[in-house]
Design a protein around this motif. Sequence first.
Motif, PDB file in Angstrom:
ATOM      1  N   LEU A 164       0.856  -1.147  -0.102  1.00  0.00           N
ATOM      2  CA  LEU A 164       0.054  -0.062   0.016  1.00  0.00           C
ATOM      3  C   LEU A 164       0.787   1.231  -0.012  1.00  0.00           C
ATOM      4  CD1 LEU A 164      -2.581  -1.030   2.632  1.00  0.00           C
ATOM      5  CD2 LEU A 164      -2.688  -1.276   0.215  1.00  0.00           C
ATOM      6  N   THR A 165       0.397   2.300  -0.745  1.00  0.00           N
ATOM      7  CA  THR A 165       1.226   3.493  -0.872  1.00  0.00           C
ATOM      8  C   THR A 165       0.254   4.671  -0.577  1.00  0.00           C
ATOM      9  OG1 THR A 165       2.834   2.490  -2.623  1.00  0.00           O
ATOM     10  CG2 THR A 165       2.589   4.778  -2.381  1.00  0.00           C
ATOM     11  N   GLU A 166       1.115   5.507   0.474  1.00  0.00           N
ATOM     12  CA  GLU A 166       0.413   6.850   0.993  1.00  0.00           C
ATOM     13  C   GLU A 166       0.943   7.655  -0.164  1.00  0.00           C
ATOM     14  OE1 GLU A 166      -1.469   9.817   1.898  1.00  0.00           O
ATOM     15  OE2 GLU A 166      -1.904   8.303   3.356  1.00  0.00           O
ATOM     16  N   ARG A 167       0.038   8.854  -0.552  1.00  0.00           N
ATOM     17  CA  ARG A 167       0.397   9.723  -1.422  1.00  0.00           C
ATOM     18  C   ARG A 167      -0.083  11.160  -1.296  1.00  0.00           C
ATOM     19  NH1 ARG A 167      -0.970  12.428  -4.929  1.00  0.00           N
ATOM     20  NH2 ARG A 167      -0.762  11.707  -7.042  1.00  0.00           N
ATOM     21  N   GLY A 168      -0.461  11.158  -0.046  1.00  0.00           N
ATOM     22  CA  GLY A 168      -1.208  12.495   0.309  1.00  0.00           C
ATOM     23  C   GLY A 168      -2.696  12.606  -0.138  1.00  0.00           C
ATOM     24  N   SER A 169      -3.414  13.613   0.646  1.00  0.00           N
ATOM     25  CA  SER A 169      -4.912  13.644   0.645  1.00  0.00           C
ATOM     26  C   SER A 169      -5.309  15.063   0.021  1.00  0.00           C
ATOM     27  CB  SER A 169      -5.541  13.502   1.867  1.00  0.00           C
ATOM     28  OG  SER A 169      -5.101  12.171   2.468  1.00  0.00           O
ATOM     29  N   SER A 170      -6.225  15.061  -0.692  1.00  0.00           N
ATOM     30  CA  SER A 170      -6.619  16.445  -1.113  1.00  0.00           C
ATOM     31  C   SER A 170      -7.136  17.324   0.126  1.00  0.00           C
ATOM     32  CB  SER A 170      -7.938  16.252  -2.010  1.00  0.00           C
ATOM     33  OG  SER A 170      -7.679  15.571  -3.181  1.00  0.00           O
ATOM     34  N   PHE A 171      -6.628  18.524  -0.094  1.00  0.00           N
ATOM     35  CA  PHE A 171      -6.912  19.569   1.022  1.00  0.00           C
ATOM     36  C   PHE A 171      -7.111  20.782   0.436  1.00  0.00           C
ATOM     37  CE2 PHE A 171      -5.490  22.566   4.242  1.00  0.00           C
ATOM     38  CZ  PHE A 171      -6.110  22.058   5.301  1.00  0.00           C
ATOM     39  N   GLY A 172      -8.222  21.094   0.233  1.00  0.00           N
ATOM     40  CA  GLY A 172      -8.623  22.341  -0.625  1.00  0.00           C
ATOM     41  C   GLY A 172      -8.398  22.156  -2.218  1.00  0.00           C
ATOM     42  N   TYR A 173      -8.438  23.408  -2.752  1.00  0.00           N
ATOM     43  CA  TYR A 173      -8.014  23.433  -4.300  1.00  0.00           C
ATOM     44  C   TYR A 173      -6.542  23.039  -4.735  1.00  0.00           C
ATOM     45  CZ  TYR A 173     -12.719  24.947  -4.730  1.00  0.00           C
ATOM     46  OH  TYR A 173     -14.104  25.136  -4.776  1.00  0.00           O
ATOM     47  N   ASN A 174      -6.067  22.300  -5.739  1.00  0.00           N
ATOM     48  CA  ASN A 174      -4.659  22.095  -6.104  1.00  0.00           C
ATOM     49  C   ASN A 174      -3.631  21.863  -4.870  1.00  0.00           C
ATOM     50  OD1 ASN A 174      -5.852  24.698  -7.762  1.00  0.00           O
ATOM     51  ND2 ASN A 174      -5.572  22.858  -8.635  1.00  0.00           N
ATOM     52  N   ASN A 175      -4.049  21.286  -3.835  1.00  0.00           N
ATOM     53  CA  ASN A 175      -3.096  21.180  -2.842  1.00  0.00           C
ATOM     54  C   ASN A 175      -3.453  19.528  -2.095  1.00  0.00           C
ATOM     55  OD1 ASN A 175      -1.226  21.951  -1.221  1.00  0.00           O
ATOM     56  ND2 ASN A 175      -2.375  22.686   0.599  1.00  0.00           N
ATOM     57  N   PRO A 204      -2.074  19.262  -7.630  1.00  0.00           N
ATOM     58  CA  PRO A 204      -2.598  18.816  -8.677  1.00  0.00           C
ATOM     59  C   PRO A 204      -3.541  19.911  -9.492  1.00  0.00           C
ATOM     60  CG  PRO A 204      -3.306  17.549  -6.820  1.00  0.00           C
ATOM     61  CD  PRO A 204      -2.287  18.721  -6.118  1.00  0.00           C
ATOM     62  N   GLY A 205      -3.139  19.806 -10.805  1.00  0.00           N
ATOM     63  CA  GLY A 205      -3.869  20.839 -11.748  1.00  0.00           C
ATOM     64  C   GLY A 205      -3.402  22.580 -11.205  1.00  0.00           C
ATOM     65  N   GLY A 206      -2.200  22.357 -10.626  1.00  0.00           N
ATOM     66  CA  GLY A 206      -1.757  23.695 -10.223  1.00  0.00           C
ATOM     67  C   GLY A 206      -1.231  24.528 -11.242  1.00  0.00           C
ATOM     68  N   GLY A 207      -0.868  24.021 -12.413  1.00  0.00           N
ATOM     69  CA  GLY A 207      -0.139  24.854 -13.624  1.00  0.00           C
ATOM     70  C   GLY A 207      -1.340  24.939 -14.478  1.00  0.00           C
ATOM     71  N   GLY A 208      -2.657  24.995 -14.168  1.00  0.00           N
ATOM     72  CA  GLY A 208      -3.592  25.067 -15.049  1.00  0.00           C
ATOM     73  C   GLY A 208      -3.893  23.996 -16.038  1.00  0.00           C
ATOM     74  N   ASP A 247       5.449  15.684 -14.715  1.00  0.00           N
ATOM     75  CA  ASP A 247       5.711  15.624 -13.010  1.00  0.00           C
ATOM     76  C   ASP A 247       6.933  16.147 -12.837  1.00  0.00           C
ATOM     77  OD1 ASP A 247       3.352  14.896 -12.337  1.00  0.00           O
ATOM     78  OD2 ASP A 247       3.969  12.999 -11.614  1.00  0.00           O
ATOM     79  N   GLY A 248       7.577  17.202 -13.752  1.00  0.00           N
ATOM     80  CA  GLY A 248       8.964  17.596 -13.530  1.00  0.00           C
ATOM     81  C   GLY A 248       8.859  18.497 -12.045  1.00  0.00           C
ATOM     82  N   PRO A 249       8.001  19.475 -11.675  1.00  0.00           N
ATOM     83  CA  PRO A 249       8.097  20.170 -10.580  1.00  0.00           C
ATOM     84  C   PRO A 249       8.139  19.393  -9.338  1.00  0.00           C
ATOM     85  CG  PRO A 249       6.329  21.207 -11.822  1.00  0.00           C
ATOM     86  CD  PRO A 249       6.837  19.892 -12.485  1.00  0.00           C
ATOM     87  N   ASN A 250       8.024  18.068  -9.240  1.00  0.00           N
ATOM     88  CA  ASN A 250       7.810  17.487  -8.023  1.00  0.00           C
ATOM     89  C   ASN A 250       8.824  16.387  -7.878  1.00  0.00           C
ATOM     90  OD1 ASN A 250       4.931  16.755  -9.295  1.00  0.00           O
ATOM     91  ND2 ASN A 250       5.894  14.742  -8.684  1.00  0.00           N
ATOM     92  N   MET A 251       9.640  16.169  -9.173  1.00  0.00           N
ATOM     93  CA  MET A 251      10.508  14.978  -9.133  1.00  0.00           C
ATOM     94  C   MET A 251      11.812  15.507  -8.641  1.00  0.00           C
ATOM     95  SD  MET A 251      10.415  12.708 -12.506  1.00  0.00           S
ATOM     96  CE  MET A 251      10.092  13.749 -13.982  1.00  0.00           C
TER      97      MET A 251
END
Length: 275
Positions: A164-175, A204-208, A247-251
């Motif tokens: 199982l892999t944890e990859r974060g939870s949605s918290f408001g828009y684009n975060n 997610p979707g933070g770059g338009g 996914d460049g900005p987070n690699m």
Amino acid sequence: MSHEVQIGSFKVGAGNRPFLIAGPCVIESEQLVLDTAGKIAEITKSLGIPYVFKSSFDKANRTSIKSYRGPGIENGLAVLKKVKDQLGLPILTDVHTEEQATEAGKVVDVLQIPAFLCRQTDLLIAAAKTGKVVNVKKGQFLSPPEMANAVKKVEECGSQRIVLTERGSSFGYNNLVVDMRSFPIMRSFGYPVVFDATHSVQLPGGGGTKSSGQREFVEPLACAAAGAGVDGFFMEVHPNPDEALSDGPNMVPLHQLKSLLERVMRICDAAKPRS
């Protein structure tokens, strides 16, 4: 304590040394994949970290229809097979359909269920039926306890080869945020738990027309997860993330990987329960 799960020549979970899943987000070229896999393998070998290579033949959930998705399943699996044969590494890749699970299961060691698809019963069943390890990424929209349902779907097929892999939870828009309680909660289901340190800093979707990210937070979050106790880490790695096709900005830049892993593993060693 989690079950041991065999991946390639090593076992994960049940107190074994934390392992690493890493590689470029998507297959951009055969040479890039082979070069990156080889360099990561050298780093992990020097640090005594079991290593699984990861890259995707298709990114089916890109924000824009114009975004690069990958070379497709036939060409992509051919590249992944070369990594396996030439470098002797176990391989992980995403699958999005039952047909992809069946075909990819003929080549790779670990089938990854994308977070957006973690509740897709038919996909989970198809992956489990291959007999390969199934890595289910927790949906951004799910609480940690709900992942027990995904585990049961795979178990119902007679498989206990689950990660199982944890990859974060949605918290408001684009975060996204990471709830450190997720690790002991999901570990309580009896299987190894991995922390996806790079997708957790995605916006997610933070770059338009594409996702953005904050790679400067990969290290502190990975260190926190190491202290909380995990069985492995997932990090997308690229020689030049600013030129990556996905996914460049987070690699993690390849040249920063060794120092990052050194710090994370020191914390893992310090946090290991005493017998």
